[in-house]
Motif scaffolding. Structure first.
Motif, PDB file in Angstrom:
ATOM      1  N   ALA A 148       0.825  -1.211   0.000  1.00 18.55           N
ATOM      2  CA  ALA A 148       0.000   0.000   0.000  1.00 18.55           C
ATOM      3  C   ALA A 148       0.857   1.258   0.000  1.00 18.55           C
ATOM      4  O   ALA A 148       0.512   2.262  -0.648  1.00 18.55           O
ATOM      5  CB  ALA A 148      -0.933  -0.010   1.208  1.00 18.55           C
ATOM      6  N   ALA A 149       1.977   1.229   0.708  1.00 22.50           N
ATOM      7  CA  ALA A 149       2.884   2.377   0.700  1.00 22.50           C
ATOM      8  C   ALA A 149       3.457   2.596  -0.693  1.00 22.50           C
ATOM      9  O   ALA A 149       3.589   3.744  -1.157  1.00 22.50           O
ATOM     10  CB  ALA A 149       3.996   2.166   1.723  1.00 22.50           C
ATOM     11  N   ASP A 150       3.779   1.516  -1.377  1.00 20.31           N
ATOM     12  CA  ASP A 150       4.270   1.623  -2.752  1.00 20.31           C
ATOM     13  C   ASP A 150       3.204   2.250  -3.652  1.00 20.31           C
ATOM     14  O   ASP A 150       3.521   3.061  -4.538  1.00 20.31           O
ATOM     15  CB  ASP A 150       4.655   0.245  -3.287  1.00 20.31           C
ATOM     16  N   PHE A 151       1.945   1.887  -3.426  1.00 23.84           N
ATOM     17  CA  PHE A 151       0.846   2.462  -4.204  1.00 23.84           C
ATOM     18  C   PHE A 151       0.790   3.978  -4.010  1.00 23.84           C
ATOM     19  O   PHE A 151       0.656   4.745  -4.979  1.00 23.84           O
ATOM     20  CB  PHE A 151      -0.480   1.828  -3.800  1.00 23.84           C
ATOM     21  N   ILE A 152       0.875   4.423  -2.764  1.00 27.56           N
ATOM     22  CA  ILE A 152       0.828   5.868  -2.501  1.00 27.56           C
ATOM     23  C   ILE A 152       2.001   6.568  -3.184  1.00 27.56           C
ATOM     24  O   ILE A 152       1.835   7.627  -3.812  1.00 27.56           O
ATOM     25  CB  ILE A 152       0.818   6.139  -0.983  1.00 27.56           C
ATOM     26  N   GLU A 153       3.170   5.980  -3.099  1.00 33.06           N
ATOM     27  CA  GLU A 153       4.335   6.609  -3.721  1.00 33.06           C
ATOM     28  C   GLU A 153       4.201   6.682  -5.243  1.00 33.06           C
ATOM     29  O   GLU A 153       4.618   7.656  -5.865  1.00 33.06           O
ATOM     30  CB  GLU A 153       5.597   5.850  -3.322  1.00 33.06           C
ATOM     31  N   ARG A 154       3.599   5.657  -5.838  1.00 34.84           N
ATOM     32  CA  ARG A 154       3.423   5.635  -7.295  1.00 34.84           C
ATOM     33  C   ARG A 154       2.300   6.551  -7.758  1.00 34.84           C
ATOM     34  O   ARG A 154       2.428   7.235  -8.766  1.00 34.84           O
ATOM     35  CB  ARG A 154       3.134   4.206  -7.785  1.00 34.84           C
ATOM     36  N   ARG A 155       1.191   6.530  -7.039  1.00 34.99           N
ATOM     37  CA  ARG A 155      -0.031   7.152  -7.534  1.00 34.99           C
ATOM     38  C   ARG A 155      -0.391   8.488  -6.878  1.00 34.99           C
ATOM     39  O   ARG A 155      -1.144   9.268  -7.453  1.00 34.99           O
ATOM     40  CB  ARG A 155      -1.210   6.185  -7.327  1.00 34.99           C
ATOM     41  N   LEU A 156       0.101   8.737  -5.668  1.00 36.18           N
ATOM     42  CA  LEU A 156      -0.360   9.910  -4.928  1.00 36.18           C
ATOM     43  C   LEU A 156       0.748  10.865  -4.520  1.00 36.18           C
ATOM     44  O   LEU A 156       0.464  11.932  -3.982  1.00 36.18           O
ATOM     45  CB  LEU A 156      -1.144   9.462  -3.681  1.00 36.18           C
ATOM     46  N   VAL A 157       1.989  10.504  -4.741  1.00 40.85           N
ATOM     47  CA  VAL A 157       3.091  11.422  -4.494  1.00 40.85           C
ATOM     48  C   VAL A 157       3.551  11.988  -5.834  1.00 40.85           C
ATOM     49  O   VAL A 157       3.960  11.242  -6.728  1.00 40.85           O
ATOM     50  CB  VAL A 157       4.266  10.725  -3.767  1.00 40.85           C
ATOM     51  N   VAL A 158       3.446  13.297  -5.969  1.00 44.70           N
ATOM     52  CA  VAL A 158       3.852  13.990  -7.193  1.00 44.70           C
ATOM     53  C   VAL A 158       4.921  15.006  -6.799  1.00 44.70           C
ATOM     54  O   VAL A 158       4.632  15.988  -6.111  1.00 44.70           O
ATOM     55  CB  VAL A 158       2.666  14.688  -7.876  1.00 44.70           C
ATOM     56  N   GLY A 159       6.165  14.753  -7.218  1.00 47.92           N
ATOM     57  CA  GLY A 159       7.256  15.575  -6.740  1.00 47.92           C
ATOM     58  C   GLY A 159       7.430  15.361  -5.247  1.00 47.92           C
ATOM     59  O   GLY A 159       7.578  14.240  -4.783  1.00 47.92           O
ATOM     60  N   ALA A 160       7.376  16.432  -4.497  1.00 51.52           N
ATOM     61  CA  ALA A 160       7.489  16.327  -3.040  1.00 51.52           C
ATOM     62  C   ALA A 160       6.137  16.512  -2.356  1.00 51.52           C
ATOM     63  O   ALA A 160       6.078  16.722  -1.147  1.00 51.52           O
ATOM     64  CB  ALA A 160       8.477  17.371  -2.522  1.00 51.52           C
ATOM     65  N   ARG A 161       5.063  16.435  -3.128  1.00 55.47           N
ATOM     66  CA  ARG A 161       3.739  16.719  -2.577  1.00 55.47           C
ATOM     67  C   ARG A 161       2.787  15.531  -2.745  1.00 55.47           C
ATOM     68  O   ARG A 161       2.914  14.745  -3.676  1.00 55.47           O
ATOM     69  CB  ARG A 161       3.135  17.956  -3.254  1.00 55.47           C
ATOM     70  N   LEU A 162       1.849  15.461  -1.822  1.00 52.53           N
ATOM     71  CA  LEU A 162       0.806  14.444  -1.873  1.00 52.53           C
ATOM     72  C   LEU A 162      -0.402  14.958  -2.639  1.00 52.53           C
ATOM     73  O   LEU A 162      -0.736  16.146  -2.559  1.00 52.53           O
ATOM     74  CB  LEU A 162       0.351  14.076  -0.459  1.00 52.53           C
ATOM     75  N   ARG A 163      -1.062  14.068  -3.348  1.00 54.50           N
ATOM     76  CA  ARG A 163      -2.395  14.341  -3.877  1.00 54.50           C
ATOM     77  C   ARG A 163      -3.416  13.643  -2.963  1.00 54.50           C
ATOM     78  O   ARG A 163      -3.109  12.663  -2.310  1.00 54.50           O
ATOM     79  CB  ARG A 163      -2.519  13.816  -5.309  1.00 54.50           C
ATOM     80  N   ARG A 164      -4.632  14.176  -2.968  1.00 54.83           N
ATOM     81  CA  ARG A 164      -5.646  13.705  -2.019  1.00 54.83           C
ATOM     82  C   ARG A 164      -6.141  12.295  -2.322  1.00 54.83           C
ATOM     83  O   ARG A 164      -6.319  11.489  -1.405  1.00 54.83           O
ATOM     84  CB  ARG A 164      -6.832  14.680  -2.018  1.00 54.83           C
ATOM     85  N   SER A 165      -6.363  11.970  -3.606  1.00 54.15           N
ATOM     86  CA  SER A 165      -7.044  10.705  -3.890  1.00 54.15           C
ATOM     87  C   SER A 165      -6.712  10.199  -5.291  1.00 54.15           C
ATOM     88  O   SER A 165      -6.155  10.922  -6.135  1.00 54.15           O
ATOM     89  CB  SER A 165      -8.562  10.869  -3.740  1.00 54.15           C
ATOM     90  N   PHE A 166      -7.108   8.954  -5.495  1.00 47.07           N
ATOM     91  CA  PHE A 166      -6.948   8.290  -6.794  1.00 47.07           C
ATOM     92  C   PHE A 166      -8.210   7.503  -7.082  1.00 47.07           C
ATOM     93  O   PHE A 166      -8.711   6.773  -6.228  1.00 47.07           O
ATOM     94  CB  PHE A 166      -5.746   7.349  -6.762  1.00 47.07           C
ATOM     95  N   ARG A 167      -8.736   7.676  -8.286  1.00 49.26           N
ATOM     96  CA  ARG A 167      -9.802   6.808  -8.798  1.00 49.26           C
ATOM     97  C   ARG A 167      -9.676   6.785 -10.313  1.00 49.26           C
ATOM     98  O   ARG A 167     -10.036   7.756 -10.982  1.00 49.26           O
ATOM     99  CB  ARG A 167     -11.195   7.282  -8.388  1.00 49.26           C
ATOM    100  N   GLU A 168      -9.122   5.711 -10.823  1.00 48.58           N
ATOM    101  CA  GLU A 168      -8.803   5.559 -12.239  1.00 48.58           C
ATOM    102  C   GLU A 168      -7.648   6.466 -12.666  1.00 48.58           C
ATOM    103  O   GLU A 168      -6.857   6.110 -13.520  1.00 48.58           O
ATOM    104  CB  GLU A 168     -10.035   5.795 -13.123  1.00 48.58           C
ATOM    105  N   LYS A 169      -7.571   7.647 -12.079  1.00 50.20           N
ATOM    106  CA  LYS A 169      -6.424   8.523 -12.298  1.00 50.20           C
ATOM    107  C   LYS A 169      -6.189   9.342 -11.037  1.00 50.20           C
ATOM    108  O   LYS A 169      -7.065   9.448 -10.173  1.00 50.20           O
ATOM    109  CB  LYS A 169      -6.643   9.433 -13.503  1.00 50.20           C
ATOM    110  N   THR A 170      -5.004   9.933 -10.943  1.00 52.25           N
ATOM    111  CA  THR A 170      -4.644  10.711  -9.771  1.00 52.25           C
ATOM    112  C   THR A 170      -5.395  12.037  -9.759  1.00 52.25           C
ATOM    113  O   THR A 170      -5.460  12.737 -10.776  1.00 52.25           O
ATOM    114  CB  THR A 170      -3.126  10.982  -9.749  1.00 52.25           C
ATOM    115  N   SER A 171      -5.970  12.366  -8.618  1.00 56.92           N
ATOM    116  CA  SER A 171      -6.699  13.626  -8.478  1.00 56.92           C
ATOM    117  C   SER A 171      -5.757  14.817  -8.617  1.00 56.92           C
ATOM    118  O   SER A 171      -4.566  14.746  -8.291  1.00 56.92           O
ATOM    119  CB  SER A 171      -7.382  13.668  -7.113  1.00 56.92           C
ATOM    120  N   THR A 172      -6.298  15.931  -9.089  1.00 56.92           N
ATOM    121  CA  THR A 172      -5.519  17.170  -9.141  1.00 56.92           C
ATOM    122  C   THR A 172      -5.570  17.919  -7.803  1.00 56.92           C
ATOM    123  O   THR A 172      -4.865  18.912  -7.630  1.00 56.92           O
ATOM    124  CB  THR A 172      -6.052  18.089 -10.250  1.00 56.92           C
ATOM    125  N   ILE A 173      -6.401  17.461  -6.891  1.00 49.39           N
ATOM    126  CA  ILE A 173      -6.548  18.121  -5.590  1.00 49.39           C
ATOM    127  C   ILE A 173      -5.370  17.748  -4.695  1.00 49.39           C
ATOM    128  O   ILE A 173      -5.037  16.566  -4.538  1.00 49.39           O
ATOM    129  CB  ILE A 173      -7.876  17.721  -4.918  1.00 49.39           C
TER     130      ILE A 173
END
Length: 271
Positions: free
Chosen positions: A223-248
């Motif tokens: 699950a941590a790998d998932f967050i790093e792949r899908r929800l960490v963009v640069g040095a920042r977190l994105r709020r959510s993922f559903r089919e694609k990474t949220s811009t929020i």
């Protein structure tokens, strides 16, 4: 004061585990109870509840050595692994309360339904143990399952040994769960939310350390790998993922829980 606090917490955990807020067949906890005795829940299951409660039950296990508390935690984590897991490793947000247009329909039972699955004898035994009556405790004469009577009380009522009662209850629950799986399931909220996932990572990491369970540790790392792949963009977190990474962008809670999850993973792995 300390002993009073201990008794208060353990009593509450016991009543929750035995009540209808706890899914007696599939594990995990519903969102909240609508009565003071934890009997009838609002049937939605939220990821964050099922991340935080296993940790509390594991702490009770560590405090008392009572295997029942560990069992509640394990069944909750297994529910999450089974029903709330994204194929890439994250965790879904929630399971709805309704199915077929009715709240709780997936989870409630009548005596004749137990008998149809288990036969008359075991149906009566499980109905006694789980508090299933003709009148019911929910809408339409249905019953929300709870551990209404102990294994010892059930054994005495049916004139059998406690070990036999325990075996028949365990087998009966397994068969009822299998029958329930054939019902129309509640809908799934399949968003993957950063902070809630981080809470779940902490739960699996701490459970892995407490119970020495390598599979739980592997699930936390996945699950941590998932967050790093899908929800960490640069040095920042994105709020959510559903089919694609949220811009929020992530909120403060997302960052706080993610940092805590990484610390829990470090303590479990030393990586």
């Amino acid at each position: 004061r300390a002993e009073g606090a201990r008794s208060f917490v353990l009593h509450t955990l016991n009543r929750m585990a035995r009540g209808g807020i706890h899914d007696q067949l599939g594990g995990g906890f519903h969102r909240y109870s609508v009565d003071e005795a934890w009997r009838v829940p609002h049937f939605e299951k939220m990821l964050y509840d099922n991340a935080l409660l296993p940790l509390l039950y594991l702490q009770a296990y560590q405090l008392t050595g009572d295997e029942e508390y560990a069992g509640v935690a394990v069944r909750t984590l297994e529910y999450v692994r089974r029903e709330m897991s994204h194929p890439e490793g994250g965790f879904y947000s929630a399971q709805d309360a309704d199915s077929e247009g009715e709240e709780g329909r997936f989870f409630v039972w009548r005596p004749e339904e137990l008998a149809a699955v288990l036969g008359e004898e075991d149906g009566a035994l499980l109905a006694f143990h789980l508090g299933v009556t003709e009148r019911g405790n929910f809408e339409g004469g249905r019953t929300v399952l709870q551990a209404a009577r102990s294994e010892a009380e059930t054994a005495e009522a049916f004139g059998i040994g406690v070990e036999e009662a325990r075996r028949r209850i365990r087998e009966g629950k397994r068969r009822l769960f299998a029958a329930r799986e054939r019902r129309v399931r509640p809908a799934l909220d399949d968003k993957v939310i950063a902070g809630w996932n981080a809470l779940m990572i902490s739960a699996f990491a701490q459970a892995a350390a407490c119970l020495r369970n390598e599979a739980y540790l592997a699930r936390a790392v996945q699950a941590a790998d998932f967050i790093e792949r899908r929800l960490v963009v640069g040095a920042r977190l994105r709020r959510s993922f559903r089919e694609k990474t949220s811009t929020i962008g992530g909120y403060l809670e997302d960052y706080a829980y993610w940092v805590a999850a990484l610390l829990d993973l470090y303590e479990a792995t030393l990586e």
